[in-house]
Design a protein around this motif. Structure first.
Motif, PDB file in Angstrom:
ATOM      1  N   SER A  19       1.042   5.877  -0.804  1.00 16.36           N
ATOM      2  CA  SER A  19       0.197   6.962  -1.105  1.00 16.36           C
ATOM      3  C   SER A  19       1.054   7.733  -2.335  1.00 16.36           C
ATOM      4  N   HIS A  48      -3.247   3.123  -0.635  1.00 13.96           N
ATOM      5  CA  HIS A  48      -3.904   2.283  -1.417  1.00 13.96           C
ATOM      6  C   HIS A  48      -3.123   1.168  -1.753  1.00 13.96           C
ATOM      7  N   LYS A  49      -3.564   0.012  -1.992  1.00 13.54           N
ATOM      8  CA  LYS A  49      -2.811  -1.091  -2.698  1.00 13.54           C
ATOM      9  C   LYS A  49      -2.362  -0.908  -4.217  1.00 13.54           C
ATOM     10  N   ASP A 105      -5.041   7.914   5.417  1.00 14.87           N
ATOM     11  CA  ASP A 105      -6.089   7.173   4.644  1.00 14.87           C
ATOM     12  C   ASP A 105      -5.907   7.264   3.166  1.00 14.87           C
ATOM     13  N   SER A 106      -4.934   7.882   2.600  1.00 19.03           N
ATOM     14  CA  SER A 106      -4.680   8.003   1.056  1.00 19.03           C
ATOM     15  C   SER A 106      -3.920   6.857   0.609  1.00 19.03           C
ATOM     16  N   HIS A 136       0.687  -1.026   0.006  1.00 16.34           N
ATOM     17  CA  HIS A 136      -0.207  -0.002   0.087  1.00 16.34           C
ATOM     18  C   HIS A 136       0.784   1.308  -0.025  1.00 16.34           C
TER      19      HIS A 136
END
Length: 250
Positions: A38, A244-245, A241-242, A36
């Motif tokens: 950003s 991502h996979k 929270d930004s 993950h």
């Protein structure tokens, strides 16, 4: 976890020894958990703006090399060779303490990440105070431009203040200014002076620590304690929270 170094050779990665430097260009970012990240695409685009397009298959092969965990990978170009260093990430810094040194600018290529790593390391070794996390780079008037490893911004009330002068095009700063624009937050550019830091919250930004408020600014005449921004925790959570996979595609 030890550092693993690879050299891109004939369409794949082969084990190699760490490059002693200097680099023509480099880029790095934090990876969390199972690949993950950003704004990885923005980091790759910044790298390619200097190094040229990455070879076909480079990004998928790179992503497949990342084991689960908290990582701080770095890609680099030196002497015509592309390298990948897979490094463990240190814990994210919730707050940052900085040294303010009114010293000659150590950067020779401030718009490119990588070539100045040795000069920046010497600058920290010479000027950084015990207890500080990083050292500020200033212009000829003493205004703060950035630190040796990150960007700086201030908050004047509800206005986001960006520094004047030349600094590395920071990916995290780009994310922050883009969110500010989306929220209708006013942004302006003006010198980040010591006087401003006594009255306005100051944030350190980079892709390893995210948004880290500056709590202490060590100066030759004493310590400045910039005030807190009441919205810092919300912005920090937004940045985390930004992540991502990332999928293995070019």
């Amino acid at each position: 976890m030890a550092v693993s170094t690879y050299l891109w050779h004939e369409g794949g990665f082969i084990p190699s020894q760490p490059h002693p430097g200097p680099f023509d260009v480099a880029d790095s970012w934090r990876m969390l958990g199972d690949a993950h990240s950003s704004a990885l695409r923005l980091h790759l685009r910044r790298f390619e703006s200097v190094a040229g397009p990455l070879p076909a298959g480079f990004v998928p092969a790179m992503l497949q090399r990342f084991a689960p965990g908290d990582l701080f990978p770095r890609i680099s170009l030196a002497a015509g060779q592309l390298r990948l260093d897979i490094r463990p990430a240190p814990p994210a810094r919730p707050v940052t303490r900085l040294t303010y040194a009114q010293a000659p600018d150590p950067r020779s290529q401030p718009l490119v990440k990588g070539p100045d790593f040795p000069a920046l390391a010497r600058y920290r070794a010479e000027y950084q105070d015990d207890g500080a996390d990083d050292t500020v780079i200033v212009d000829s008037s003493g205004a703060m431009l950035e630190t040796t490893t990150g960007a700086l911004v201030a908050w004047d009330g509800e206005t986001l203040v960006l520094p004047t002068g030349t600094a590395l095009p920071s990916i995290t700063l780009h994310q922050v200014t883009r969110r500010a624009a989306a929220l209708g937050i006013r942004t302006e550019t003006r010198p980040l002076t010591l006087e401003l830091a006594t009255e306005c919250p100051l944030w350190f930004l980079n892709s390893l620590h995210g948004i880290s408020p500056v709590t202490d600014l060590y100066t030759p005449t004493g310590i400045i304690y910039p005030p807190c921004n009441p919205h810092t925790a919300t912005w920090q959570q937004w940045w985390w929270d930004s992540f991502h996979k990332e999928t293995a595609r070019d």
